[in-house]
Design a protein around this motif. Sequence first.
Motif, PDB file in Angstrom:
ATOM      1  N   ASP B  94       0.920  -1.219   0.141  1.00 11.46           N
ATOM      2  CA  ASP B  94      -0.108  -0.148  -0.047  1.00 11.46           C
ATOM      3  C   ASP B  94       0.880   1.071   0.123  1.00 11.46           C
ATOM      4  OD1 ASP B  94      -2.740  -1.341   0.359  1.00 11.46           O
ATOM      5  OD2 ASP B  94      -1.773  -2.059   2.067  1.00 11.46           O
ATOM      6  N   ALA B 119      -5.487   9.758  -2.854  1.00 10.17           N
ATOM      7  CA  ALA B 119      -6.153   9.650  -1.633  1.00 10.17           C
ATOM      8  C   ALA B 119      -7.065  11.144  -1.502  1.00 10.17           C
ATOM      9  CB  ALA B 119      -4.930  10.035  -0.458  1.00 10.17           C
ATOM     10  N   LEU B 340       2.322   6.479  -2.215  1.00 11.45           N
ATOM     11  CA  LEU B 340       0.964   5.669  -1.939  1.00 11.45           C
ATOM     12  C   LEU B 340       0.856   4.798  -3.461  1.00 11.45           C
ATOM     13  CD1 LEU B 340      -1.719   7.801  -0.650  1.00 11.45           C
ATOM     14  CD2 LEU B 340      -0.113   6.312   0.698  1.00 11.45           C
ATOM     15  N   HIS B 346      -7.177   0.646   0.043  1.00 15.66           N
ATOM     16  CA  HIS B 346      -7.471   1.643   0.981  1.00 15.66           C
ATOM     17  C   HIS B 346      -6.843   2.807   1.121  1.00 15.66           C
ATOM     18  CE1 HIS B 346      -9.175  -2.086   2.740  1.00 15.66           C
ATOM     19  NE2 HIS B 346      -7.914  -2.702   2.668  1.00 15.66           N
ATOM     20  N   PRO B 347      -7.208   3.561   0.123  1.00 14.33           N
ATOM     21  CA  PRO B 347      -6.376   4.753   0.106  1.00 14.33           C
ATOM     22  C   PRO B 347      -6.439   5.812   1.154  1.00 14.33           C
ATOM     23  CG  PRO B 347      -8.193   4.894  -1.573  1.00 14.33           C
ATOM     24  CD  PRO B 347      -8.143   3.444  -1.037  1.00 14.33           C
ATOM     25  N   ALA B 348      -7.585   5.945   1.730  1.00 16.15           N
ATOM     26  CA  ALA B 348      -7.810   6.752   2.913  1.00 16.15           C
ATOM     27  C   ALA B 348      -6.840   6.290   4.275  1.00 16.15           C
ATOM     28  CB  ALA B 348      -9.156   7.069   3.381  1.00 16.15           C
ATOM     29  N   TRP B 351      -3.339   6.799   3.315  1.00 17.50           N
ATOM     30  CA  TRP B 351      -2.632   8.177   3.237  1.00 17.50           C
ATOM     31  C   TRP B 351      -2.531   8.507   4.667  1.00 17.50           C
ATOM     32  CZ3 TRP B 351      -0.171  12.251   2.195  1.00 17.50           C
ATOM     33  CH2 TRP B 351      -0.404  13.486   3.009  1.00 17.50           C
TER      34      TRP B 351
END
Lengths: 303, 454
Positions: B94, B119, B340, B346-348, B351
């Motif tokens: 990630d 993000a 990233l 799960h980008p949020a 970040w």
Amino acid sequence: MQRSILSRRISVLFASPAFIFIALFLIYPFVSIIFISMTNRTLVGATAQNPDFVGLDNYIRLFEPSRWMNRGEMGFSLYITVQFVIGSALIGQAGLGLLIATLFQRRKGFIRELVFSLAVAVWIAPDVVVAFAWFAFLDPFDGTLNAILGALGLGQPDWLLKYPLLSIIFFNTWRGTAFSMLLFSSALSSIPPSYMETADVVGASTLQKLRDILLPLLRPYIATDLILITLWTFNTFTPFLLTGGGPAYRTELLSIYTYRTGLQFFEIGKGSAIAVIVMLINLVLASVYLISLRSRPLEQPSD
Amino acid sequence: MLHKSLRILGLGLLALVLASGVLVSAQEPVEITITGTASGAGFDWLATVVKPLCEAQLSDAGMPVTISPVEWVGSGDDFRQQVVLDLGVGQGGDILNLDGFWIPEFVEAGLVKPLREVAGDAVMEWDGWDQIPEGLKTILGFQGEIYGIASGTDARVIWYRADLFEQAGIDVPWTPTSWEDVLEAARTLKAAGVEWPLQLNAGTSMGEATTMQGYLMALLGAGQHIYDFETGKWIVRSQAILDTLNLYNDIYNIEELGSQRFQLAQNGRDLSFESFSQGNTAMLVEGDYFWRSIVVPGGNFGMDNRDEVVRFAPMPAEEPGMGYNGQDFVTISGGTGYSLNPNTAHPAEAWGVLACMFSQESLEGFNELQPRIRARVDVPVTGDTTMSAIATEILPLTTIRPPLPEYNRVSAEAQLMTERVVSGEMTPEAAMDAYATAVIDIVGEENTVDMMGS
């Protein structure tokens, strides 16, 4: 007139999983590699997303006479590969295999078991383990080989740097002799003992027995062995673990050249062009193998 | 009666199970992997500072995560290969530890995306940006976009062993002002019994370490860069290239002041580090990474007496004033950082972890493990005078690699050029001609310049 148990349609149905499998994992990659080899596609940079069709440019560049034989180019790599195949497969593995098999022909006992077990153990050991062992063996300062040579007063060369090609030829001979040895051993055991006994009775010399009895009878096996190990050795990648293709590309076999171009330098278009050429060479070798298999009955002595 | 109470009990149990299921799923932490960091202080930071700190912080913020740092066992070039192949098929960790100079070619290939694209607005709203100097923001940047946060920057110098110098009768502190001074010191050391006094990286097996610590450090000293930033052309033939190759030839073939073996062997870079730590090499051109991670007590080739015997001198130009931009001394910088993965599920959360990694608290924890110039101005370097000296004396002299997608392939040709000279395969002139042909092939003749005039 004998009718097939299955109708034509049913047999196609039964064969289709195999056809689909072959199409998916053999024909599709083959065709796609040919297609990619005609583009300037890379894995990084702008040509990764928008490759251009370049026709035969990649092939023309591979065969460009002005640098064809430079280190790190196609011709040089092919030359290295041919030396490697002749040295380690044809002379090394087949020669040594034949020698061991002949020496232990129709013998039993501890030494034969030991030699055969060791050769097979070496053959089936994992690549990485074997590479580590050879690093330890060839180390110029603390290696086993140089310790022996030094004790005999024969000098302690830096094998992987001074004689890299010779080192990987020895390595691959050691690594793969078991196959030839086992094949020749079983072939020899199929020769009726009476042939040799008769020869002894009429007073044939060892050389005559070898030339007139063993070699003609072994010929089809030798042909099979040579073609198979040629194919394998041609495509082997394990020496990469010892030398990485170096120093200065002096051990860059075609397999390593393909890998470096496509997956280390990320020029997947050019790398595919090399792969296509390698496939064509393999195709020729495999055809020789298949043709020789078909003609084998003719090679058997008729009397 | 019994029947009915059983039924109630059953319904109650069912409700309980459902409710707990909902609760568990609400709190189920998502896993965020961080890949590409080799063992050492960087990995210790991820495992002992980032993991507890950021798991707690994100849990409080209602975004529970499990942080899994995955140790990378291999060279930087190996990880570049891994990450190109991973990203090419939409895979990978990630959060990725990337070298800044990979970014241009990754961007053009569509392998990485700007942080704000991955993000969203949370990136723009992060308060940490105010603490990061512009120069550091661009390390993982390309064409005005930011693709990651830099861990810091570095600079290259000559590391030398004061104990060996004194034994050989050379005054310490030592400040060479020309290549000849460096060679003269090497000759004196060699005469005093130091087997391979000088190490200037060469060859393909060291990869980018050859270009940055070897070839470019010499080339800049001869007054040129690999690329002319003013005209936008790659320099393929020049007197500076020839001088650089002659320097290599002198060190490794003519005078044998350095070990040819270290340049050509598969594990040559480690051999050179080992040789330095054992006192068989007295001068080694490297980045501050060498001080921080290699010879640091407990490092891969740790020296317990590092602080007493290891010193640095700036890399001199061929002759005073002859260096790049007319400088007397030269150096070059790069930098790595964390980015990233655009394919992250799960980008949020990713970040969130990245922002927390570069919070003041986290970087202060990093500095306790390893003092260094960090990305944030509110995290000062503490307690390492050598690192402070590099920041104040060397960093002002620095330049960078051309941030262009073709750089890596040109760099590989430069490595090959040095290998051809060091191995004795080609003369410096022939190696330069082969380099020119190869670079013209890569970037096109119109983007190159030949300064030999023939």
